[in-house]
Write an enzyme that holds these catalytic residues in place. Sequence first.
Site, PDB file in Angstrom:
ATOM      1  N   ASP A 164      -1.128  17.038   2.622  1.00  0.00           N
ATOM      2  CA  ASP A 164      -1.029  16.369   1.334  1.00  0.00           C
ATOM      3  C   ASP A 164      -0.376  17.250   0.287  1.00  0.00           C
ATOM      4  O   ASP A 164      -0.872  18.337  -0.033  1.00  0.00           O
ATOM      5  CB  ASP A 164      -2.431  15.956   0.871  1.00  0.00           C
ATOM      6  N   LYS A 181      -1.475   1.186  -1.013  1.00  0.00           N
ATOM      7  CA  LYS A 181      -1.052   0.933  -2.392  1.00  0.00           C
ATOM      8  C   LYS A 181      -0.245  -0.365  -2.441  1.00  0.00           C
ATOM      9  O   LYS A 181       0.962  -0.379  -2.679  1.00  0.00           O
ATOM     10  CB  LYS A 181      -0.258   2.121  -2.921  1.00  0.00           C
ATOM     11  N   GLU A 212      -7.365  14.701   5.630  1.00  0.00           N
ATOM     12  CA  GLU A 212      -6.435  15.151   4.591  1.00  0.00           C
ATOM     13  C   GLU A 212      -6.623  16.642   4.357  1.00  0.00           C
ATOM     14  O   GLU A 212      -7.745  17.111   4.169  1.00  0.00           O
ATOM     15  CB  GLU A 212      -6.708  14.383   3.304  1.00  0.00           C
ATOM     16  N   ARG A 270      10.129 -21.393  -7.343  1.00  0.00           N
ATOM     17  CA  ARG A 270       9.697 -20.130  -7.933  1.00  0.00           C
ATOM     18  C   ARG A 270       8.723 -19.381  -7.023  1.00  0.00           C
ATOM     19  O   ARG A 270       8.831 -18.165  -6.857  1.00  0.00           O
ATOM     20  CB  ARG A 270       9.080 -20.384  -9.313  1.00  0.00           C
ATOM     21  N   LYS A 283     -10.969  12.285   3.211  1.00  0.00           N
ATOM     22  CA  LYS A 283     -10.215  12.855   2.100  1.00  0.00           C
ATOM     23  C   LYS A 283     -11.066  13.882   1.358  1.00  0.00           C
ATOM     24  O   LYS A 283     -12.187  14.187   1.755  1.00  0.00           O
ATOM     25  CB  LYS A 283      -9.729  11.734   1.183  1.00  0.00           C
TER      26      LYS A 283
END
Length: 282
Positions: free
Chosen positions: A220, A137, A199, A102, A169
């Site tokens: 973006d 992510k 960004e 597994r 950002k």
Amino acid sequence: MKNTGLNIQEIEYILNHAFQEDIGSGDITTNNLIPENTIASARMTAKADGIIAGLPIAELVFRKLDPDLVWNAIIEDGDRVKKGDVILEIKGTFRALLTGERLALNLMQRMSGIASETAKYLDAIKDSKVKILDTRKTVPGLRSLDKYAVKMGGGTNHRMGLFDLAMIKDNHIKIAQGITNAVSQIRKSIPESIKIEVETTNLEEVKEAVEAGADIIMLDNMSNDMTKQAVELIQGNTLVEASGNMNLERIAGVAATGVDFISIGALTHSVTALDISQNIFF
């Protein structure tokens, strides 16, 4: 484990935690049914078309349970498979084959799913020189495996974490009171070898990022038309990354705008595992 670019100490850490989580003090079912030295063989088979990734990791899983395991991989990581193709055959203690099944499948299926999804995006822009990037992510604790799988699918790794590229950002820009101030402040404090990416969300920000000396400019959530205008404005003075709401339907259009990179969070944040089975035979 052959040279894969993976850190063996990191992989051992991941597997030790996974063993504790899944096996704990022992596989009470297998250990009380199967005599200790019984030998058996197993075969892994693809149950769907895709790209395989994670074979060296699966081998480590089984070798931790049976160091004398005979491992026969029919294919290599990065190879395409069709439904029904045999991926590998292994021979070892029956206990090891059952106890490790597994965990080995969980890792391989996820990694192969990531590789397969990445390959779909590469296939969609096969006539382009644009590189497909991953993002942060990823599953916490499994980033190195997720990003390795992206590479096996033909993609390119973006930054590994917050430590190897300065990504400015929107909230950074706000606190610094502008892109120019943010780039200047960070450049004074970091080694020249570390690149700065900014960004941007509109053409005014793109212009400011170019003038501030950004190494990479992220566009973006821009439309294809605005992305093309931004590329023309940048005029090759810096690398350009398109990001935000990327999918297979629009990826070719984005690539045609002239960007260097397209980053896609969906490669790792919403993975569909590639179906793989393991069957014991004697």
